[in-house]
Every structure is written in structure tokens, then in C-alpha cells.
Design an enzyme around this catalytic site. Sequence first.
Site, PDB file in Angstrom:
ATOM      1  N   GLY A  24       0.832  -1.199   0.000  1.00  0.00           N
ATOM      2  CA  GLY A  24       0.000   0.000   0.000  1.00  0.00           C
ATOM      3  C   GLY A  24       0.863   1.244   0.000  1.00  0.00           C
ATOM      4  N   CYS A  25       0.327   2.322   0.514  1.00  0.00           N
ATOM      5  CA  CYS A  25       1.029   3.603   0.526  1.00  0.00           C
ATOM      6  C   CYS A  25       2.319   3.508   1.329  1.00  0.00           C
ATOM      7  CB  CYS A  25       0.118   4.658   1.134  1.00  0.00           C
ATOM      8  SG  CYS A  25       0.893   6.266   1.307  1.00  0.00           S
ATOM      9  N   PHE A  26       3.414   3.989   0.748  1.00  0.00           N
ATOM     10  CA  PHE A  26       4.695   3.895   1.452  1.00  0.00           C
ATOM     11  C   PHE A  26       4.748   4.747   2.701  1.00  0.00           C
ATOM     12  CE2 PHE A  26       6.531   6.284  -2.494  1.00  0.00           C
ATOM     13  CZ  PHE A  26       5.888   7.477  -2.174  1.00  0.00           C
TER      14      PHE A  26
END
Length: 194
Positions: A24-26
Site C-alpha cells: 500500500g502507501c509507502f
Amino acid sequence: MSQSNIHEDDPKDTHSETAILGGGCFWCLEAAFERVAGVTAVTSGYCGGHTAAPTYADVCTGTTGHIEVVRLEWNPEIVSYERLLRIFFILHDPTSRDRQGADVGSQYRSAIFCFGAAQFETARRVMAELDAAELWPAPLVTEVRDAAEFPFHPAESEHHAYYRRHPQTAYCAVVIGPKLAKLRQEFAELLRPA
């Protein structure tokens, strides 16, 4: 700033290891792994794609093949690769292809980029154990890939230490905050003192 160096208080590494994880989002992964004792650096970036110099805007189009990832450096005398993977799997839904919550796109897929045979073996074993435990209602779709085949590209500076710099934004409060709470609940013994 190209990475988050976070271990001023930990013993000096006799050697360090590297891992690349996408879930997912870093920003979410970076905020969590910065808190883990033994992790000496966390760098947000892109991996797994086919273009030479991806930017955030490029990756968001879904056409470059890249995944938002974090590159971890850690001291294996303090925390094992297996423990890092177990943390990784509680921080995202590894059964959801190309999506993590409201974040939709191939750049959000679940992936482990392995450095060497030992990491491949550990990743496959941990995934098999998690699938067998049926912790999720569907099987894991996490990709296990060879890090040697895909260069890591650090993200632009505005993406580094994002949660530390913007904890009051809606995304940080609504998405990252609950992940950090789950990390504290499940792995309190592995976290650096606040």
C-alpha cells in the site's frame, strides 16, 4: 533527505541487511518501520517497474509497473527478517490485489523483493504459515520477487518522513494512525521506546 535514519540510540551494527517491501502507501509502512528497534533506515521509493526514472506522478498512472515500497536496513542481531515480515503482514491486507482501503491502483499491490535465497525461503515459509492459519478470508496475493531484477528508486524528498512531518493531516490520522495502533498492540516488545 533520501531516507529516514532513525537509530541513534541503538548499538552500532556489526552488519546490516536490506529488505524491500510494498504494502500500500509507502507513508504507512515508513511510519511503522521507523518505530521498530533494530531498523536503522527506512527509505520510501518505487520498485518492480520497467521505466528508468519513475516519479510519483508517473507511478500513480499505473503504467510504469512500479510499486510504492520501503527499503529497510536493519541490524539482524536486534530484529530478524521473519519478525519484520510478520509486522509487514499486519500493516496491510495481503489478500487484496491492487488496493489497500481507499488507495486503488497497481502501485499499491503487496510485494516482497528478496535479497538472496534465505529471504526467499523465509518469505515463502511465513506466507505459507499465514495462509494455513486462515487469518484472512482469502489467500495471500503478495508477490515474491527477486530484488536483483528490479532497481530501487528513492521517492521524492516530500515523501520521506511524511507521517512525522504531517501527523495532523486527515490521511495520517485516519489511515496511518490505526496502523500504528495495531503495531503497538501486536508487536509492542519490538518497538523502540517512545
